[in-house]
Write a protein that holds these residues in place. Structure first.
Motif, PDB file in Angstrom:
ATOM      1  N   SER A 152       0.819  -1.208   0.000  1.00 27.15           N
ATOM      2  CA  SER A 152       0.000   0.000   0.000  1.00 27.15           C
ATOM      3  C   SER A 152       0.855   1.262   0.000  1.00 27.15           C
ATOM      4  N   ALA A 181       1.267   4.562  -7.226  1.00 27.04           N
ATOM      5  CA  ALA A 181       0.504   4.019  -8.350  1.00 27.04           C
ATOM      6  C   ALA A 181       1.410   3.831  -9.560  1.00 27.04           C
ATOM      7  N   LYS A 231       3.372   0.569  -9.111  1.00 30.31           N
ATOM      8  CA  LYS A 231       2.515  -0.587  -9.344  1.00 30.31           C
ATOM      9  C   LYS A 231       2.233  -0.767 -10.828  1.00 30.31           C
ATOM     10  N   ALA A 232       2.042   0.350 -11.532  1.00 29.94           N
ATOM     11  CA  ALA A 232       1.809   0.276 -12.977  1.00 29.94           C
ATOM     12  C   ALA A 232       3.049  -0.218 -13.706  1.00 29.94           C
ATOM     13  N   MET A 273       0.607  -4.101 -12.353  1.00 32.15           N
ATOM     14  CA  MET A 273      -0.442  -4.414 -11.394  1.00 32.15           C
ATOM     15  C   MET A 273      -1.764  -3.726 -11.727  1.00 32.15           C
ATOM     16  N   ASP A 274      -1.749  -2.826 -12.713  1.00 33.59           N
ATOM     17  CA  ASP A 274      -2.960  -2.123 -13.117  1.00 33.59           C
ATOM     18  C   ASP A 274      -3.729  -2.863 -14.204  1.00 33.59           C
ATOM     19  N   GLN A 275      -3.211  -4.032 -14.626  1.00 30.12           N
ATOM     20  CA  GLN A 275      -3.864  -4.825 -15.659  1.00 30.12           C
ATOM     21  C   GLN A 275      -4.114  -6.245 -15.139  1.00 30.12           C
ATOM     22  N   ALA A 331      -1.323  -8.624 -13.279  1.00 23.30           N
ATOM     23  CA  ALA A 331      -1.417  -8.192 -11.881  1.00 23.30           C
ATOM     24  C   ALA A 331      -0.778  -9.184 -10.912  1.00 23.30           C
ATOM     25  N   ARG A 388       2.556  -8.330  -8.918  1.00 24.45           N
ATOM     26  CA  ARG A 388       2.574  -8.214  -7.452  1.00 24.45           C
ATOM     27  C   ARG A 388       3.698  -9.041  -6.855  1.00 24.45           C
TER      28      ARG A 388
END
Length: 474
Positions: free
Chosen positions: A288, A292, A295-296, A300-302, A306, A310
Motif C-alpha cells: 500500500s 501508483a 505498481k503500474a 499491477m494495473d492490468q 497483476a 505483485r
C-alpha cells in the motif's frame, strides 16, 4: 564460604549466552558476521566466504517458468527452423529421446516476430517486448543442458542439482553458506502465481539432508502473504511471548539428549522467527505504500499481469529488506508445458510475466539495487524444434536458454549456442551443475568450498561436477 548452585549450560551456545551477561555471544556474533546454523558436523562456511563477497551479488531473484518455456519462440532465434518447417529432422541429427515418444514428427516453425534490441543487438521475440528493452543488461545463455527428460526430474535438478529428490535446494545452499541479513525475515522465500502445485512440491525449496532451518518459506500469492502470522483477536503479544518461552524451554529439555534432531532446533527457530516477523514482515510486504506509478510499472494495473507483477514487486521489497533468495514461480502446476496449442498457452503466459519482469529490472536499476541483485529467468528445460500434436513442442533438456541480469553480470552478451535447429547445445555447454556453480560464483562463493558433510561424504550443490563460467561477470 557459601555454596551456590548453578544451572549448568547444556551447550557451548548456552554457555556463551549466559556467561558474562551474554557478551560471549555478542563477540561470537561479531566474529561470525551473522548467525548461521551449520550442521553439527560441518564447519561454518560463512567465515571463509564472507571476505570473498566484495563486489558480488548480495541477493538473488529466480523467475522460474515451471513446465519448460520454448527457447525457440522466445530468446533463441533459428531462421533455418522456419525454412525447413514441415520436413522431418535431417538425417545428420541424432534422434533425441523424447518424453512423449512421438516419432518422425515434422519440424515446426516459430510464428514469432524477432528483432534485435539494444546496442548489443540481442535477438528477442515479440513475446518479450518489454524485457527486450533491457537487452543490454541481459546475459543470455543459449547452451543450457539438463538430465531431466520429464518434469519431476527436470524441476528437481534445476532446484537441487539432482534428478532424484532428497537433496538440499539451491536456496538452502545459499542460505547455509551466506546466512541471512535480516534475522526478522526468512533468508529464502518462495512465491507461486497460483494455488497450483509445483511438481515435487515443497521439496523444490527444501533443505534435504541439511538442517531444516535452511529450507525456503512459502508466501501466498494473494491476500495475506504469510498464513497465520497475525494473533487471533484478543490474543496479546505478551501472552504469545509467554507461550513461546514455555515451548522453547520444553523443546530445549527434550532436545538436550537428542542433539542430532535438527528438526527440533529448526522448529524452535521457526517459532522465534514467526514472532519477530509479526513486526517486520507486515512492513516488508505492505504494498500500500508503493506509488501508483510503481505498481503500474510492474503491471499491477492490468488483470493479465497483476498477479506476477505483485509477486515481482514483493520480491523487490523482500531483497530490499534483507531476504537473500527469492524464487518466483510462473505457471505453477507445469502450465508452461505446451505439448499442444503452444501459441495459445505460451502467449498467455508470456504476456503475464513480460511486463512484470521488465518492471522488476527497471525498478531495481533505478533504485541502485540491480548491481547487487542477481535476476535469473528460465525453466527446467526447453522445447523441441519438432512439433507435437500438430501445434506443440515436446521437452528438450539437450539445449535450451536461460538468462541472467544484474549481480555483477556483464550485460548484452550471449553465451554458448545450440545447433541451427535449436535441438542440441553445441558451444560452451552449461549443464545445470555449471549453472549452479556460476550462480554461487556471482554470489562470491567458491562452489568447491561450500561443503556440507553428510554421512561421511563432503557434499556440494554441483555433485562435484560443476564449473563456474567466470566470463559471465562484467
Amino acid at each position: 564460604m557459601p555454596c551456590y548452585q548453578y544451572d549448568i549450560p547444556q551447550s557451548r551456545r548456552e554457555f556463551l549466552l549466559r556467561a558474562g551477561c551474554g557478551f560471549g555471544a555478542v563477540a561470537l556474533a561479531s566474529l561470525m558476521g551473522e548467525r548461521v546454523l551449520a550442521a553439527p558436523n560441518a564447519a561454518n562456511p560463512a567465515l571463509a566466504q564472507l571476505p570473498q563477497r566484495a563486489g558480488c551479488a548480495k541477493n538473488l531473484i529466480f523467475c522460474f517458468m515451471e513446465g519448460g518455456p520454448s527457447h525457440l519462440d522466445t530468446f533463441d532465434r533459428k531462421p533455418l527452423l522456419n525454412e525447413l518447417a514441415g520436413q522431418k529432422l535431417p538425417a545428420t541429427y541424432k534422434p533425441p529421446v523424447l518424453a512423449m515418444g512421438e516419432s518422425n514428427a515434422p519440424l515446426m516453425e516459430s510464428k514469432r516476430k524477432w528483432k534485435q534490441h539494444g546496442q548489443s543487438g540481442l535477438w528477442i521475440s515479440d513475446w518479450f517486448d518489454n524485457v527486450a528493452q533491457h537487452a543490454d543488461d541481459l546475459a543470455v545463455i543459449h547452451s543450457c543442458v539438463s538430465d531431466g527428460i520429464n518434469h519431476a526430474g527436470g524441476v528437481c535438478q534445476m532446484n537441487t542439482g539432482s534428478i532424484f529428490g532428497g537433496r538440499p535446494s539451491l536456496g538452502a545452499w545459499v542460505n547455509y553458506g551466506l546466512g541471512t541479513v535480516n534475522h526478522n525475515l526468512p533468508g529464502f522465500v518462495v512465491i507461486k502465481d497460483s494455488e497450483g502445485t509445483v511438481v515435487n512440491g515443497v521439496r523444490n525449496w527444501g533443505s534435504g539432508f541439511m538442517s531444516a532451518v535452511h529450507q525456503g518459506v512459502e508466501f501466498n500469492s494473494d491476500g495475506v502473504p504469510i498464513k497465520y502470522l497475525d494473533n487471533p483477536k484478543g490474543y496479546t503479544s505478551e501472552r504469545q511471548r509467554d507461550k513461546l518461552d514455555l515451548l522453547a524451554a520444553l523443546n530445549r529439555d527434550y532436545g538436550a539428549t537428542r542433539t542430532d534432531n535438527t528438526e527440533l532446533e529448526a522448529r524452535i527457530r521457526a517459532y522465534e522467527l514467526a514472532y519477530t516477523m509479526q513486526a517486520e514482515a507486515p512492513q516488508a510486504v505492505d504494498l500500500s505504500k508503493e506509488t501508483a506509478a510503481t505498481k503500474a510499472l510492474y503491471g499491477m494495473d492490468q488483470p493479465e499481469t497483476a498477479v506476477y507483477g505483485r509477486n515481482c514487486l514483493l520480491a523487490r521489497r523482500l531483497v530490499e529488506n534483507g531476504v537473500r533468495f527469492v524464487q518466483l514461480y510462473s505457471g505453477a502446476g507445469s502450465k508452461w508445458d505446451s505439448h499442444t496449442k503452444l501459441e495459445e498457452s505460451h502467449g498467455k503466459l508470456c504476456r503475464a510475466v513480460d511486463r512484470p519482469i521488465a518492471g522488476l529490472l527497471a525498478d531495481l536499476k533505478q533504485r541502485g539495487l540491480l548491481n547487487e541483485t542477481l535476476v535469473i529467468w528460465g525453466g527446467e528445460f526447453g522445447r523441441t524444434p519438432m512439433s507435437e500434436q500438430s501445434g506443440g513442442r515436446d521437452h528438450n533438456p539437450n539445449g535450451f536458454t536461460m538468462w541472467m541480469a544484474g549481480g555483477g553480470v556483464k550485460g548484452g552478451q550471449t553465451i554458448g549456442a545450440t545447433d541451427d535447429l535449436g535441438l542440441y547445445a553445441v558451444q560452451d555447454r552449461m549443464h545445470v551443475h555449471d549453472l549452479h556453480a556460476t550462480i554461487l560464483h556471482l554470489l562470491g562463493i567458491d562452489h568447491t568450498k561450500l561443503v556440507y558433510h553428510h554421512k561421511g561424504r563432503p557434499e556440494r550443490i554441483d555433485l562435484n561436477e560443476g564449473h563456474a563460467y567466470t566470463k559471465i561477470r562484467g
